[in-house]
Design an enzyme around this catalytic site. Structure first.
Site, mmCIF file in Angstrom:
data_model
loop_
_atom_site.group_PDB
_atom_site.id
_atom_site.type_symbol
_atom_site.label_atom_id
_atom_site.label_comp_id
_atom_site.label_asym_id
_atom_site.label_seq_id
_atom_site.Cartn_x
_atom_site.Cartn_y
_atom_site.Cartn_z
ATOM 1 C CG ASP A 1 15.494 25.013 2.693
ATOM 2 O OD1 ASP A 1 14.767 25.147 3.580
ATOM 3 O OD2 ASP A 1 16.567 25.572 2.553
ATOM 4 C CB SER B 1 20.071 31.059 5.369
ATOM 5 O OG SER B 1 18.653 31.049 5.577
ATOM 6 C CG HIS C 1 17.568 26.201 5.698
ATOM 7 N ND1 HIS C 1 17.582 26.823 4.709
ATOM 8 C CD2 HIS C 1 18.167 27.137 6.715
ATOM 9 C CE1 HIS C 1 17.513 28.169 4.924
ATOM 10 N NE2 HIS C 1 18.082 28.335 6.315
#
Length: 284
Positions: A195, A137, A222
């Site tokens: 996601d 991320s 995610h």
């Protein structure tokens, strides 16, 4: 590119390369950067399955970002991570007030980004050598930016490969030129088809800036996947990166001992297919 070399020298390198494939006693070392509102310890725990899957080929070092994020008292409603992290940290902030970070912010600031670059540089130099970078991320976004800086020779960090899970292109104005040139090191890009925090389109946009990229998708959201489905991809990727490292190390040793009569560029492909005048091997 390779200059001319004797056939005996190239055969020596080929034979040593095959020996290295059979006698793996080292691992590549990978520096790992967590996501926003995570920390090194929690990220290490989340990647326990991956570390076990590729333990023969890679060692992972986890570090925590130097900046404290605005703390959440309850989990965000993203449907994929319902655990509130302790010690919620950030690599930089991109909100107007310089207190939070969001992947979708555009024309944004990059508050405390340079401090984090220096922080990671110091660890890279002091605790290395490392061969690769891995990020999730915000950490994956950061890894991509570091790769861009390395391409421009603007950082001491020189990764030979990167792994980016749920990565995206930074929307901060300070980063608009980081991908002016394509990144040529091997890369593995991982993202979830469901996601809704970092969408697949965002991760694909980042992958387009890497020439030698491999894309691994999963049906989830995610998070960093490490099931039996992904295991063969991870094994192949890290096997290749370890072989690259061992071959490069052997070439450096032979050059130091005066056994090589040609120069090798920094990003030369040293696979057997690129040795001039060498006969094909019968071994599989």
């Amino acid at each position: 590119m390779f200059n001319k070399a004797s056939s005996s020298t190239t055969e020596q390198i080929k034979n040593q390369s095959k020996k290295l494939k059979l006698e793996i006693s080292e691992r590549v070392r990978v520096l790992c950067l967590h996501g926003y509102r995570q920390n090194g310890d929690s990220f290490k725990s989340k990647l326990g399955s991956l570390r076990k899957q590729v333990s023969k080929y890679a060692d992972f070092v986890f570090i925590s970002a130097p900046h404290v994020a605005e703390q959440l008292d309850k989990p965000e409603e993203n449907g994929s991570n319902m655990i509130v992290e302790k010690d919620q940290l950030s690599w930089w902030f991109n909100s107007e007030d310089g207190k939070t970070f969001k992947a979708t912010n555009r024309n944004a600031v990059a508050y405390k980004f340079e401090e984090s670059v220096r922080f990671v540089e110091n660890i890279w130099m002091a605790e290395g050598p490392f061969q690769g970078l891995l990020g999730f991320s915000q950490g994956a976004c950061f890894v991509g930016l570091i790769a861009g800086l390395a391409k421009m020779h603007m950082t001491k960090i020189r990764p030979n490969f990167v792994i980016l899970s749920s990565g995206f292109i930074s929307g901060s104005l300070a980063h608009v030129n980081y991908f002016d040139e394509p990144i040529e090191i091997p890369s593995l890009h991982i993202f979830g088809e469901s996601d809704d925090i970092v969408t697949p389109q965002m991760s694909k946009a980042l992958a387009k800036h890497f020439e030698h990229c491999e894309i691994l998708t999963h049906p989830g959201g995610h998070y960093f996947p490490a099931t039996a489905v992904q295991k063969p991809i991870y094994l192949n990727f890290f096997q290749d990166r370890l072989q690259d490292y061992l071959e490069e190390k052997e070439l450096s040793r032979m050059k130091a001992e005066g056994l090589l009569k040609f120069e090798v560029s920094d990003n030369s492909d040293i696979s057997e297919n690129n040795f001039p005048d060498a006969e094909d091997s019968d071994e599989s």
